[in-house]
Design a protein around this motif. Structure first.
Motif: not given
Length: 529
Positions: A119-123, A47-51, A105-109, A112-115
């Protein structure tokens, strides 16, 4: 005597079809990379890629391709020519990789490291990507107004050889490998392209179309591609209509990314700007002049549009204008490319199209374009500047070699949190007499270093040693702040190391080189007095 009828470009000619296949394939490969990396590396949902991302890509490609077609039509009408070829335009490959691996990728990782939830990490990663894209667009737009001085002082050999280094490695060799990995499928389409455009042989249908049709037939007929119900189901799942939306609020929320990742955004924007300038020079060498400021400003605006409508990936004036011109493409291929890519991105049919038409079917056209670009750097420059062209090829080849070396290390299982890349690898390479650290240094900012080294060589050939010294000082300045040569280690890569004094050793080397050239210039003048 009758006055000859003024020639004006047609909106579409028969051989636009050949150019269309090459440009569509170039853009399509970038689209496939986006799908693969966003879903495979970043874990983005469809949904994020195509939408969101693809509608932004669609808008940027439609606006850019339509503008450059219109510009070619206007320029051809002004010059009373019907053989002008529109500038090719598409997604910037280098920025695509850089923003995925070094920003998103660094922002996502970190999220995720912060819990934070996946879905929110992808955003958050996506928001960082569109801000980085916006930053590149602003750099390109502002840089458009300083382009003409650079074009005046840079020798043509310096401009064209830089493009050739990219063409012979990142474009041609990769597809040559793929051709000989599947020779039954790859060689015949390549042969059709060569006899059509080098041998001037005419087929009942355009050579590019024939090559693609033969490639599809051979790929399916030999089993390289086969029917798979599961894969087909996945390919058709995203099909639908995705209406573009504005994301100004998300851009504002993530504005701090511009500062946090300036060391990535700034060099990417500058590389894109310089590469576009070189592509304009390449087009002029092929016989088509386009005004620099509006051409580059439109490039920046296209990237800004991409970001505002949800794409994380800057656009650029593509390498390869001489190739498309030699194919016979004129104005219509650019418009058709914008329409086709817009439909693919807005309808979610990218995966289905990739399922039926393998890359092997059209890669011969792109391989041929790479060959033409390299040939142009020798034929469109003074013959005695050939050594400078060769020198300008080397940084691009080194950058490609560094990429291959790192891909090999990753294939061997390195580049993971448990086995990260470390400086100890350099000593391991030296055991086989491979100074890979030199390749890593040339990889960073190779667009700049190729142009500078080629320009230095041109002025040495012309015995203008003072100009060679000035270009050496330019190399010192860029090296000192990390825009050339300086690199740092990450878990699975070596990346640009932007900062005051980060490239001091290379800067000192260029300064000593400049001193040598100033001395030779003084000595030469003394002998003539």
């Amino acid at each position: 005597m009758e006055t000859p009828t003024p020639k004006t470009p047609s909106w579409f000619v028969r051989r636009d079809i050949d150019g269309l296949f090459g440009l569509v394939l170039d853009n399509f490969i970038q689209i496939l990379l986006i799908v693969s990396l966003c879903q495979g590396v970043l874990g983005f949902p469809p949904s994020l890629v195509y939408g969101r991302i693809f509608p932004g890509v669609a808008f940027s490609l439609i606006i850019g391709n339509f503008y450059y077609a219109w510009l070619a039509k206007e320029q051809g009408t002004k010059e009373q020519r019907d053989d002008i070829t529109a500038l090719p335009y598409g997604i910037n490959t280098i920025s695509l990789f850089a923003y995925i691996f070094l920003v998103m990728l660094p922002v996502r990782l970190a999220a995720l490291a912060k819990g934070v939830s996946p879905e929110q990490a992808s955003e958050l990663a996506w928001q960082a990507g569109i801000v980085a894209c916006l930053g590149s667009g602003l750099i390109e737009l502002l840089g458009a107004f300083i382009v003409n001085p650079l074009r005046r002082i840079a020798p043509r050999a310096a401009m064209l050889s830089t493009l050739s280094g990219i063409a012979i490695t990142f474009i041609a060799i990769g597809f040559l490998f793929r051709t000989f990995a599947n020779p039954v499928v790859g060689l015949v389409p390549l042969g059709v392209i060569l006899v059509t455009y080098f041998g001037k042989v005419r087929f009942p249908i355009p050579g590019g179309l024939l090559a693609v049709l033969l490639g599809i037939t051979l790929a399916w007929g030999t089993g390289l591609v086969g029917w798979d119900n599961a894969k087909f189901t996945v390919a058709v799942a995203p099909i639908g209509f995705y209406f573009p939306s504005l994301y100004l609020g998300q851009l504002w929320e993530s504005r701090t990314v511009l500062v946090e990742y300036l060391s990535i955004i700034l060099p990417m924007g500058l590389f894109n700007l310089v590469g576009s300038i070189q592509n304009l020079e390449s087009a002029e060498a092929a016989g088509d002049f386009f005004p620099a400021v509006p051409s580059l400003a439109a490039n920046g605006i296209g990237t800004i549009v991409a970001a505002v409508f949800g794409s994380c990936f800057p656009t650029t004036i593509y390498i390869g204008h001489p190739g498309w011109k030699a194919l016979g493409a004129r104005v219509g291929y650019s418009i058709a490319n914008g329409v086709i890519m817009g439909i693919l991105c807005l309808s979610g049919t990218v995966a289905m199209f990739a399922y039926f038409v393998p890359i092997e079917a059209g890669m011969a056209i792109v391989l041929w374009i790479g060959i033409v670009i390299v040939a142009q750097s020798f034929t469109a420059t003074p013959s005695h500047h050939a050594p400078a062209v060769v020198v300008g090829l080397l940084p691009g080849i080194a950058g490609w070699g560094a990429l291959i070396a790192k891909n090999a290390l990753r294939a061997a299982g390195l580049g993971t949190p448990d086995q990260p890349f470390t400086p100890a690898l350099i000593e391991q390479f030296k055991l086989s007499d491979t100074f890979i650290d030199g390749a890593f240094a040339l990889e960073q900012g190779f667009i700049f270093s190729a142009m500078i080294l080629a320009a230095i060589t041109v002025f040495i050939i012309e015995r203008d040693f003072r100009q060679a010294a000035y270009w050496s000082l330019g190399g010192a300045a860029l090296s000192w702040v990390g825009l050339m040569h300086s690199y740092q280690w990450t878990i699975a890569d070596t990346v640009v190391n932007l900062g005051w004094g980060t490239g001091s050793s290379w800067a000192v080397g260029y300064i000593l080189l400049a001193i040598l050239f100033f001395y030779v210039s003084w000595q030469t003048r003394q002998k003539h007095e």
